[in-house]
Design an enzyme around this catalytic site. Sequence first.
Site, mmCIF file in Angstrom:
data_model
loop_
_atom_site.group_PDB
_atom_site.id
_atom_site.type_symbol
_atom_site.label_atom_id
_atom_site.label_comp_id
_atom_site.label_asym_id
_atom_site.label_seq_id
_atom_site.Cartn_x
_atom_site.Cartn_y
_atom_site.Cartn_z
ATOM 1 N N LYS A 1 39.694 -48.104 14.521
ATOM 2 C CA LYS A 1 39.860 -48.048 15.976
ATOM 3 C C LYS A 1 40.040 -46.592 16.411
ATOM 4 O O LYS A 1 40.421 -45.711 15.640
ATOM 5 C CB LYS A 1 41.052 -48.889 16.432
ATOM 6 C CG LYS A 1 42.423 -48.450 15.869
ATOM 7 C CD LYS A 1 43.107 -47.294 16.601
ATOM 8 C CE LYS A 1 44.424 -46.912 15.986
ATOM 9 N NZ LYS A 1 44.968 -45.641 16.525
ATOM 10 N N ASP B 1 49.749 -51.483 15.422
ATOM 11 C CA ASP B 1 48.323 -51.639 15.724
ATOM 12 C C ASP B 1 47.743 -52.939 15.187
ATOM 13 O O ASP B 1 46.614 -53.301 15.541
ATOM 14 C CB ASP B 1 47.524 -50.469 15.144
ATOM 15 C CG ASP B 1 47.809 -49.151 15.836
ATOM 16 O OD1 ASP B 1 48.311 -49.175 16.972
ATOM 17 O OD2 ASP B 1 47.536 -48.094 15.241
#
Length: 298
Positions: free
Chosen positions: A13, A138
């Site tokens: 990401k 995350d």
Amino acid sequence: MTDRSLILTAPAKINLYLGVHTERDARGYHRVDSLMAAVGLADTVTVAPAPALTVQTIPASDFPMQKNTAYRAAIAMAEHYGRDANVCVTIEKRIPLCAGLGGPSTDAAAVIVALTELWGIDRADPALDDIARGIGADVPFFLHSSPAFYVGGGDVLAAEYPVLPATPVVLVKPHETSVSTVEAYRRFDESPVPADKPGAIASALRAGDAEAAYALVHNNLGVISAQMEPRIQTVLDWLRAQEGTVAVDVCGSGACSFAICDTVATAAHLAGAAQQNGWWACATELIPNTVQIDAPKK
């Protein structure tokens, strides 16, 4: 538990927006607003039946498997659902560590997704987000779609947005460079850098206006990381000076940086040029999905 094996794609990401604030929650965590998008660079995670839980990485890691986020995710799933996590997890690592790209988090999410599938658990079970949050801030992102906005400690889903176009991205990280996230937050507390408000980029994403969103890319923790590690600042300056970069910033707390590019050719050219500079680099693109089950292993 079935006797099936699963192969999963666990993507990295980038943070289109990261806003760290000085106030903290009841856990002592900083308030963090994080707008993340997945990219095509990915680890491959294989989950296969085994007599007992084991986790191995390719290339091999230099720390005990019990400290691996994938192992911790399997244990947390087993404890919550009262099952035995009798699987062998093999992680083919392509996402560099200590990069801010979410490699350990996406690997943990892949194990959660795999066990959910193998144990017949509803993917909508809210307990999965709680388990993911217990592994790392995350991890919940990789259970949902991309892009998405997280609040709280950066671990509570606030909004999901329309799919972004397959926008070219180049990732660049100086070799042997890492930033301690704990130390970055400590330095932030000493000299806080104000965060831009996320409303404008959130509105652009809600409207599906990718161009406007890219113009608002922001990361106030990245400023601290670049101060701590001058080689990050060198990469940022270099990327910003290149033709065809639309937006440039640090991935999470670093040490990788990214540039959104105008064309696939630009991203490929910059990746090659960065490698010539002696840096690790990868040309990739934004993708709409996070962890995905590819297929049962034959």
